[in-house]
Design a protein around this motif. Structure first.
Motif, PDB file in Angstrom:
ATOM      1  N   GLY A 175      20.268 -11.428  75.684  1.00  0.00           N
ATOM      2  CA  GLY A 175      19.231 -11.808  76.853  1.00  0.00           C
ATOM      3  C   GLY A 175      18.432 -12.737  76.109  1.00  0.00           C
ATOM      4  N   PHE A 176      17.702 -12.227  75.379  1.00  0.00           N
ATOM      5  CA  PHE A 176      16.539 -13.066  74.649  1.00  0.00           C
ATOM      6  C   PHE A 176      17.090 -14.642  74.043  1.00  0.00           C
ATOM      7  CE2 PHE A 176      14.009  -9.030  73.861  1.00  0.00           C
ATOM      8  CZ  PHE A 176      13.330  -9.160  74.870  1.00  0.00           C
ATOM      9  N   ALA A 227       9.269 -13.653  73.174  1.00  0.00           N
ATOM     10  CA  ALA A 227       9.468 -14.384  74.515  1.00  0.00           C
ATOM     11  C   ALA A 227       8.199 -14.668  75.091  1.00  0.00           C
ATOM     12  CB  ALA A 227      10.298 -13.351  75.489  1.00  0.00           C
ATOM     13  N   THR A 233      19.277 -16.090  75.361  1.00  0.00           N
ATOM     14  CA  THR A 233      19.808 -16.718  77.091  1.00  0.00           C
ATOM     15  C   THR A 233      18.190 -17.368  77.347  1.00  0.00           C
ATOM     16  OG1 THR A 233      21.502 -15.719  77.331  1.00  0.00           O
ATOM     17  CG2 THR A 233      20.292 -16.958  79.205  1.00  0.00           C
ATOM     18  N   THR A 234      17.017 -16.479  77.418  1.00  0.00           N
ATOM     19  CA  THR A 234      15.933 -16.794  78.154  1.00  0.00           C
ATOM     20  C   THR A 234      15.068 -17.445  77.133  1.00  0.00           C
ATOM     21  OG1 THR A 234      14.983 -14.614  77.503  1.00  0.00           O
ATOM     22  CG2 THR A 234      16.004 -15.028  79.792  1.00  0.00           C
ATOM     23  N   ASP A 235      15.021 -17.177  75.849  1.00  0.00           N
ATOM     24  CA  ASP A 235      14.002 -17.772  74.873  1.00  0.00           C
ATOM     25  C   ASP A 235      14.844 -17.766  73.578  1.00  0.00           C
ATOM     26  OD1 ASP A 235      11.069 -16.802  76.256  1.00  0.00           O
ATOM     27  OD2 ASP A 235      12.618 -15.443  76.604  1.00  0.00           O
ATOM     28  N   ARG A 256       6.614 -15.355  79.289  1.00  0.00           N
ATOM     29  CA  ARG A 256       6.723 -15.309  80.777  1.00  0.00           C
ATOM     30  C   ARG A 256       5.685 -16.152  81.294  1.00  0.00           C
ATOM     31  NH1 ARG A 256      10.716 -14.741  78.931  1.00  0.00           N
ATOM     32  NH2 ARG A 256      12.190 -12.793  78.791  1.00  0.00           N
ATOM     33  N   ARG A 282       7.808 -10.356  85.030  1.00  0.00           N
ATOM     34  CA  ARG A 282       9.142 -10.396  84.098  1.00  0.00           C
ATOM     35  C   ARG A 282      10.231 -11.058  84.411  1.00  0.00           C
ATOM     36  NH1 ARG A 282       8.170  -5.858  81.169  1.00  0.00           N
ATOM     37  NH2 ARG A 282       6.316  -4.622  81.840  1.00  0.00           N
ATOM     38  N   GLY A 283      10.463 -11.357  85.715  1.00  0.00           N
ATOM     39  CA  GLY A 283      11.687 -12.209  86.100  1.00  0.00           C
ATOM     40  C   GLY A 283      12.825 -11.355  85.756  1.00  0.00           C
ATOM     41  N   ARG A 284      13.849 -12.179  84.740  1.00  0.00           N
ATOM     42  CA  ARG A 284      15.080 -11.900  84.410  1.00  0.00           C
ATOM     43  C   ARG A 284      14.973 -10.389  83.590  1.00  0.00           C
ATOM     44  NH1 ARG A 284      18.604 -16.745  82.514  1.00  0.00           N
ATOM     45  NH2 ARG A 284      20.153 -14.945  82.095  1.00  0.00           N
ATOM     46  N   ASP A 285      13.842 -10.114  83.141  1.00  0.00           N
ATOM     47  CA  ASP A 285      13.706  -8.805  82.228  1.00  0.00           C
ATOM     48  C   ASP A 285      14.004  -7.723  83.072  1.00  0.00           C
ATOM     49  OD1 ASP A 285      13.221 -10.497  80.018  1.00  0.00           O
ATOM     50  OD2 ASP A 285      11.034 -10.045  80.091  1.00  0.00           O
TER      51      ASP A 285
END
Length: 288
Positions: free
Chosen positions: A54-55, A79, A57-59, A81, A185-188
């Motif tokens: 997931g990280f 990450a 993808t986001t970061d 945010r 946090r959003g997607r977290d």
């Protein structure tokens, strides 16, 4: 030594290296009052891999690996945010390579990703070399306590005003996190949903994720709300309970754990830069 951004194929190797490194560190620092050191279970390893993917993808620009002739030598995932908070998710060097400068290079690469963020956080073990590195990087280090053992169910406090949460609560959760730790946090929350059941204060003052062994995260705008949520988390435990990542700013959590007859011990540090330790708050080790 090659340092580059992490790719999906690196993630299973990083999981194994982190398990080796953290197990080794736990054996070195374990006290008699601590729970036994152990390896990750199959399910925890799978969750680690899913979270790290997931990280990526986001970061993707905040995650780094280092290789030498023997293979993966170390890695750091981080990450950011809302452009206000940077946090170090996981950081490990292969046992035997500590103290040779690799950790500093990986940490410097990860911190560069958050260079323009005003607030920084990390959760660390008791490894003295890592703690020295974090302090030299400008982090204030706050010791963490942890509580563990069987909950004395005769001492549980009946709780009103806590309900099951859902995806419809995400805006509320983000508002609470902005107030308590400075960024949403959003997607977290997708990852956190895999760690336990979402509990929400009916008046909108806090939330927690409750696993079978205790809270994996708790955030609230006042200690009364945080206390109710924590009692509900403990009421849902099954077997040995564990309440980790309790800083000195969160004495209310110690009071609840001791009232439930849990044993108290020490567990690493919370590092913060540009901010105070969040409270009322029990952070998640990787998602802070």
């Amino acid at each position: 030594m090659e340092i580059r951004t992490m790719q999906p194929a690196d993630v299973p190797l990083a999981e194994k290296l982190s398990d080796d490194a953290f197990y080794h560190a736990a054996l070195q620092s374990r006290r008699d009052s601590d729970p036994p050191a152990g390896r990750r279970s199959v399910s925890r390893s799978a969750n680690w891999i899913t979270r790290t993917e997931g990280f990526l993808t986001t970061d993707p620009d905040g995650c780094f690996v280092a290789y030498d002739a023997e293979g993966l030598a170390g890695f750091a995932t981080s990450a950011r945010r809302e452009d206000t908070l940077w946090f170090l998710c996981t950081f490990a060097v292969r046992p035997g390579l500590q103290g040779q400068g690799l950790g500093k290079r990986l940490l410097d690469a990860a911190m560069a990703y958050g260079a323009d963020c005003p607030h920084w956080m990390l959760s660390a073990s008791d490894d003295p070399k890592a703690l020295r590195r974090y302090r030299l990087a400008g982090f204030d280090l706050h010791p963490q306590l942890m509580l563990h053992g069987e909950v004395d169910r005769s001492r549980l406090v009946a709780v009103d005003g806590v309900r099951e949460g859902s995806a419809a609560d995400l805006d509320l959760l983000d508002a609470i996190d902005r107030k308590v730790r400075g960024a949403a946090r959003g997607r977290d929350h997708t990852t956190l949903a895999g760690t336990g059941s979402l509990l929400v204060d009916v008046e909108g003052g806090g939330y927690a994720y409750a696993a079978d062994n205790g809270p994996t995260l708790l955030a609230a705008i006042d200690e009364e709300t945080a206390t109710r949520l924590l009692w509900e988390c403990l009421a849902r435990t099954d077997g040995e309970a564990a309440m980790s990542h309790v800083t000195g700013a969160n004495q209310w959590a110690l009071d609840v754990g001791l009232a439930a007859r849990l044993r108290i011990g020490t567990e690493g540090v919370l590092g913060v830069r540009g901010m105070a330790p969040p409270a009322p708050y029990i952070h998640n080790g990787a998602l802070l």
